[in-house]
Scaffold this motif. Structure first.
Motif, PDB file in Angstrom:
ATOM      1  N   GLN A 142      35.957  12.163  75.796  1.00  0.00           N
ATOM      2  CA  GLN A 142      34.809  11.972  76.720  1.00  0.00           C
ATOM      3  C   GLN A 142      34.621  12.469  78.199  1.00  0.00           C
ATOM      4  O   GLN A 142      33.847  13.103  78.632  1.00  0.00           O
ATOM      5  CB  GLN A 142      34.176  10.898  76.511  1.00  0.00           C
ATOM      6  CG  GLN A 142      32.600  10.708  76.644  1.00  0.00           C
ATOM      7  CD  GLN A 142      31.863  11.753  75.887  1.00  0.00           C
ATOM      8  OE1 GLN A 142      31.820  11.443  74.444  1.00  0.00           O
ATOM      9  NE2 GLN A 142      30.978  12.445  76.568  1.00  0.00           N
TER      10      GLN A 142
ATOM     11  N   GLN B 128      32.813  15.363  80.148  1.00  0.00           N
ATOM     12  CA  GLN B 128      32.093  15.092  81.336  1.00  0.00           C
ATOM     13  C   GLN B 128      32.657  15.895  82.551  1.00  0.00           C
ATOM     14  O   GLN B 128      31.892  16.384  83.331  1.00  0.00           O
ATOM     15  CB  GLN B 128      32.214  13.780  81.634  1.00  0.00           C
ATOM     16  CG  GLN B 128      31.176  12.666  80.816  1.00  0.00           C
ATOM     17  CD  GLN B 128      31.764  11.213  80.912  1.00  0.00           C
ATOM     18  OE1 GLN B 128      32.606  10.838  81.651  1.00  0.00           O
ATOM     19  NE2 GLN B 128      30.976  10.387  80.073  1.00  0.00           N
TER      20      GLN B 128
ATOM     21  N   GLN C 202      31.111  19.062  74.432  1.00  0.00           N
ATOM     22  CA  GLN C 202      30.907  17.587  73.868  1.00  0.00           C
ATOM     23  C   GLN C 202      30.992  18.039  72.102  1.00  0.00           C
ATOM     24  O   GLN C 202      31.466  17.213  71.628  1.00  0.00           O
ATOM     25  CB  GLN C 202      29.244  17.494  73.992  1.00  0.00           C
ATOM     26  CG  GLN C 202      28.947  15.904  73.642  1.00  0.00           C
ATOM     27  CD  GLN C 202      29.928  14.992  74.097  1.00  0.00           C
ATOM     28  OE1 GLN C 202      29.800  15.020  75.295  1.00  0.00           O
ATOM     29  NE2 GLN C 202      30.362  14.031  73.341  1.00  0.00           N
TER      30      GLN C 202
END
Length: 201
Positions: A149, A153, A159
């Motif tokens: 994750q 980011q 994603q």
């Protein structure tokens, strides 16, 4: 997609909790019950041995791919349905990928992560279209999910590719999710940040 064979990556140690061996055995029984052939590293050591023993005890098929060096050390599981001995780790990984329709990582160390990430990278690049997953025993892969994750980011990972590594603590649910999985169709690259784009212009 059809899952006739699943390659499982896992530790040749047992870990510090009986939960890890219990999960390996549960996965083995689940594979056998579903008629899915286990493809794995061919040894009797650690979780790898527990996994293969559980598959075989439940009437399933366990196929081992082991390196010449490990076989020479006596690490080959002697009761496997079938096995092959290959030259080295690179050939071993490639052969396991050829034989498998999907990949599951159990808790393990550097080799386990390296194998999982190679499989996921090949799927990300479109060189294969096979689901990649981790059996999240006692939250073992929670830090991995957090790292993926963080990569997303920071825009080093889409994603969709972050979510491509499937995690579940229940082996049957995990395999069901894998069977329903479809590869993401998304551009791998991001546009450069404005300052970087300006500097390179």
């Amino acid at each position: 997609m059809g899952l006739n064979s699943i390659a499982v990556f896992c530790g040749s140690n047992f870990g510090n909790s009986p939960a890890y061996a219990e999960a390996a055995a549960a996965l083995g029984r689940c594979l056998a019950a579903r008629g899915i052939r286990l493809v794995y590293g061919g040894t009797h050591k650690g979780l790898m041995g527990v996994l293969a023993d559980a598959v075989l005890a439940a009437g399933g098929e366990a196929y081992g791919v082991i390196t010449e060096r490990l076989a020479a050390k006596g690490h080959l599981h002697q009761q496997l349905s079938a096995h092959e001995v290959v030259a080295d780790m690179r050939v071993r990984k490639a052969r396991m990928a050829e034989l498998a329709d999907g990949f599951i990582a159990l808790p393990g160390g550097l080799g386990t992560l390296e194998e999982l990430f190679e499989a996921a990278t090949l799927t990300q690049l479109g060189d294969q279209a096979k689901p990649c997953a981790g059996l999240n025993v006692s939250g073992f892969f929670d830090p991995l999910r957090a790292l993926l994750q963080h990569m997303a980011q920071a825009q080093f990972l889409r994603q969709e590719h972050c979510d491509m590594v499937l995690l579940d603590a229940d082996p049957d649910a995990l395999i069901t999710t894998m069977a329903a999985w479809t590869p993401p169709v998304v551009e791998k690259w991001f546009a450069p940040p404005a300052a970087t784009a300006g500097a390179s212009a």
